[in-house]
Design an enzyme around this catalytic site. Structure first.
Site, PDB file in Angstrom:
ATOM      1  N   SER A 596       0.843  -1.193   0.000  1.00  0.00           N
ATOM      2  CA  SER A 596       0.000   0.000   0.000  1.00  0.00           C
ATOM      3  C   SER A 596       0.888   1.257   0.000  1.00  0.00           C
ATOM      4  O   SER A 596       1.664   1.447  -0.942  1.00  0.00           O
ATOM      5  CB  SER A 596      -0.953  -0.031   1.193  1.00  0.00           C
ATOM      6  OG  SER A 596      -1.960   0.940   1.053  1.00  0.00           O
ATOM      7  N   ASP A 671      -9.090  -4.457  -6.272  1.00  0.00           N
ATOM      8  CA  ASP A 671      -8.696  -3.574  -5.168  1.00  0.00           C
ATOM      9  C   ASP A 671      -9.558  -2.321  -5.223  1.00  0.00           C
ATOM     10  O   ASP A 671      -9.357  -1.449  -6.071  1.00  0.00           O
ATOM     11  CB  ASP A 671      -7.208  -3.227  -5.290  1.00  0.00           C
ATOM     12  CG  ASP A 671      -6.647  -2.548  -4.046  1.00  0.00           C
ATOM     13  OD1 ASP A 671      -7.432  -1.911  -3.328  1.00  0.00           O
ATOM     14  OD2 ASP A 671      -5.434  -2.654  -3.815  1.00  0.00           O
ATOM     15  N   HIS A 703      -7.658  -5.188  -1.678  1.00  0.00           N
ATOM     16  CA  HIS A 703      -6.400  -4.597  -1.207  1.00  0.00           C
ATOM     17  C   HIS A 703      -5.640  -5.517  -0.249  1.00  0.00           C
ATOM     18  O   HIS A 703      -4.417  -5.451  -0.156  1.00  0.00           O
ATOM     19  CB  HIS A 703      -6.697  -3.265  -0.514  1.00  0.00           C
ATOM     20  CG  HIS A 703      -5.500  -2.387  -0.310  1.00  0.00           C
ATOM     21  ND1 HIS A 703      -4.684  -1.971  -1.352  1.00  0.00           N
ATOM     22  CD2 HIS A 703      -4.972  -1.831   0.818  1.00  0.00           C
ATOM     23  CE1 HIS A 703      -3.713  -1.204  -0.875  1.00  0.00           C
ATOM     24  NE2 HIS A 703      -3.859  -1.118   0.441  1.00  0.00           N
TER      25      HIS A 703
END
Length: 726
Positions: A596, A671, A703
């Protein structure tokens, strides 16, 4: 040969023999320990810690309840003794709560996740007297079903509308009827509020059970993001409203529904519509709502009291910042039962602390102060005028429990043991449960009297600790790194059988986003054991918290404002250069990985630090902040229309031509948070620059990239990449 010489020779022989036996025994014990495998972590789940499931204090805090399977047991708090079975629910359930009179239990099962926090489920009400189970609604799954304070009614959200059920008559009515997918949402948040403001339920019962305040989001004009779901003969489109930086947000409004008149009143929030309502709650007065309003740039916060009976509004507190006001300060707003005072959090003196105000917004006293952060308020004892909180006073790496008077004096520490203390306190502040862990020991859940005297351990994770004894474990060790600009906190895990005369490759792990912390004395189960696997392969693992991270005050955290990725990347590169000077580090074999924001950092590091890093893994990275959502991105960068350089200068896409080392890019195609678009754009930039790299996508994964054997596959993939390239 004299007697002393004979004695010395005899002693030397015996000592050498003993030393050999001791060394051999140690080596044998070491050899008998197993090495952690990726399968142990993500297939067998051998290192999964236990928690205390379904822990709830009862109204009389001398008792608490715990769920075990489909049974709920009652315990005496002072002795920790099991008093007996309260209920055996005829269905499995995922969570439960008692009504106000504790003769009914609201619970749910068949939970179905929507996004990170949102879900829908089947809710039931169990009557302890009749032992009957009633389904709250038979018209489809519900979200966030909540009992009224008097226990007579239940409110919930379904299909973007807010509903009410009278428990006595089992009558269901719709409070709103205009809800529509991708247009109008009532009683629940839109995607960006849920993700960045941290809540999904957006309706709230008044203390007298006569009103329900709720959010409405008009997102009809917000642009859609389209994800394809790869299944069946033709892929399916999944479209949802996602406001990217600089684009239009949903219009938010706040209303209150009056149960007696069945009328709804909308509250005037002012002429400016491009705002956020970061938090909504009732004060102790059942007619007065507290509204925490932020402007679009999130550098001005207003606390507004809206009196529904008088139809008036009063802004009682305003705070402005040259950068931004962190969302966590919106969470800390506590109204005292006396109806005359409130407590809020601010970092107006450079560190997060608690302040006491009167109900009209006049400052009475700064309660906590010092060059440390008051992390979380966990309890207020109004009778004794005491506030309980956790703080970083001992170290930014620790969270200890403290108590302080609301009116005078300094704080007193209650739990001083080094590590991470997470507190669940009874409402009357007589007892608390402490979830305590360190970087190298799994969580222990213990029950305490408020004085700090331990009553009993509820869960020690002894099984996990015993399992760990059979494996080679290299502990996390904390240290600091001095760079030309600052001093950074770090931890390291050394290879098993570490020999300081040898040189080892280093894998750095990074997250590095605003306010985050990875260098903490806290248990992190899964990556901790993956790093043990890498340590068994001869790798050293290091993590460094760069500038912009949390726990060290406003100046350290906010220095990255308007230029995300600049100072953070500089710090990671400087840290890697420092590691390269250590005699036991192979300077030609330093890698970095992250997920991320950490994926964004890892990509930038191997590009901008291409003379330092040999390899990098970037999982689900943001590669262009223009692709990310409004609330998060604009909080730290402002609008792209006003700060284009802040968005572009540290985008990995901008630096794609600098790639020299080995690079692996990983992303899930579904995602909803950091869109697959980021990976596509970055790959295009790398291809355009003529750079060769590896990439892998996980179909229909979000995600978190999980489900089935996905995590096993992912960590095997990353391990193999490191074995080949670092």
């Amino acid at each position: 040969m004299c007697q002393n010489q004979l004695f010395n020779q005899f002693f030397l022989q015996k000592f050498t023999k003993s030393l050999f036996i001791a060394f051999f025994s140690f080596a044998l014990a070491f050899a008998q320990k197993k090495m952690v495998s990726v399968e142990d972590i993500w297939q067998k789940y051998l290192f999964y810690p236990q928690a205390v499931e379904g822990f709830n204090y009862m109204k009389n805090s001398r008792f608490y309840t715990v769920s075990e399977g489909n049974k709920i047991y009652k315990y005496e708090t002072l002795s920790g003794k099991n008093v007996g079975l309260i209920a055996e629910i005829p269905i499995d359930f995922q969570d439960y709560e008692f009504n106000a009179t504790e003769d009914k239990i609201l619970l749910y099962n068949q939970g179905e996740a929507i996004y990170r926090r949102s879900f829908k489920a089947e809710y039931y009400l169990y009557d302890l007297k009749t032992q009957k189970l009633i389904q709250v609604s038979k018209n489809g799954k519900q979200s966030y079903a909540t009992l009224s304070p008097d226990g007579s009614k239940i409110a919930f959200v379904r299909d973007n509308n807010l509903f009410l059920v009278d428990i006595a008559t089992q009558t269901e009515i719709a409070i709103t009827t205009n809800g529509k997918a991708n247009q109008i949402i009532n009683g629940a948040t839109d995607w960006v509020y849920e993700e960045e403001f941290g809540f999904a339920q957006a309706f709230f019962w008044s203390p007298d059970s006569k009103k329900i305040a709720f959010y409405t989001f008009d997102e009809s004009h917000v642009k859609e993001y389209n994800m394809q779901i790869w299944q069946g003969l033709y892929p399916q489109d999944y479209r949802f409203k996602y406001p990217k930086a600089g684009e239009q947000n949903a219009f938010v409004s706040i209303s209150a529904y009056f149960l007696d008149t069945k009328q709804t009143k909308t509250i005037d929030l002012g002429a400016e519509k491009d705002i956020y309502v970061a938090r909504l709650q009732w004060t102790r007065n059942p007619d007065v709502l507290a509204i925490r309003k932020l402007n679009r740039l999130q550098n001005k916060l207003e606390l507004i009291h809206a009196d529904l009976s008088k139809n008036t509004k009063q802004t009682i507190y305003t705070e402005e910042s040259k950068t931004y006001i962190d969302i966590e300060f919106c969470e800390e707003l506590h109204y005292l039962q006396n109806g005359k005072e409130l407590i809020l959090a601010s970092e107006k003196d450079g560190f997060k602390h608690f302040y006491l105000y009167d109900i009209n917004g006049k400052l009475i006293r700064q309660i906590t102060k010092g060059a440390w952060e008051a992390s979380k308020l966990v309890g207020i004892d109004e009778k004794k005028r005491l506030l309980y909180f956790t703080a970083t006073k001992a170290s930014p790496l620790e969270r200890n429990l403290f108590v302080i008077s609301l009116d005078k004096g300094s704080e007193k520490i209650l739990l001083a043991e080094k590590g991470m203390h997470k507190i669940t306190m009874s409402e009357d502040c007589q007892f608390f449960m402490d979830e305590f862990s360190t970087a190298n020991t799994p969580p222990v859940y213990s029950l305490y009297e408020v004085s700090g005297k331990k009553i009993k351990d509820l869960e020690t994770n002894s099984t996990l600790q015993k399992t760990m004894e059979g494996y080679l474990i290299s502990p996390k060790e904390f240290f600091t790194i001095k760079t030309p600009d600052t001093e950074l906190n770090a931890w390291q895990i050394k290879p098993h059988n570490f020999n300081p005369s040898q040189k080892y490759p280093v894998l750095m792990f990074v997250y590095g986003g605003p306010g985050s912390q990875q260098v903490e004395n806290e248990w992190n189960p899964f990556d901790y054991f993956w790093y043990q696997h890498l340590a068994s392969k001869g790798y050293m693992v290091v993590c460094v918290d760069n500038r912009g991270t949390g726990g060290r005050g406003e100046a350290f955290r906010k220095c990255t404002y308007g230029q995300l990725g600049k100072l953070e990347v500089q710090d990671q590169i400087q840290a890697a250069k420092y590691l390269a000077t250590l005699p036991y580090v192979d300077a030609s074999r330093i890698g970095i990985w992250g997920w991320s924001y950490g994926g964004y950092m890892a990509a930038n590091c191997i590009l901008q630090g291409n003379d330092v890093f040999k390899a990098a893994i970037s999982v689900a990275p943001v590669t262009n902040w223009r692709f990310y959502d409004t609330i998060y991105t604009e909080r730290y960068l402002g609008l792209p229309q006003q700060n284009p350089a802040g968005y572009d200068e540290n985008s990995p896409n901008t630096h794609a031509s600098k790639l020299k080392g080995k690079f692996l890019l990983i992303h899930g195609t579904s995602d909803d948070n950091v869109h697959f678009q980021n990976a596509v754009a970055f790959q295009e930039a790398l291809i355009k620059a003529g750079k060769h790299f590896e990439s892998f996508y996980y179909p229909n994964r979000n995600h978190g990239i999980y489900g089935g054997n996905t995590r096993l596959h992912l960590y095997q993939l990353m391990t193999d990449f490191l074995m080949r390239n670092l």
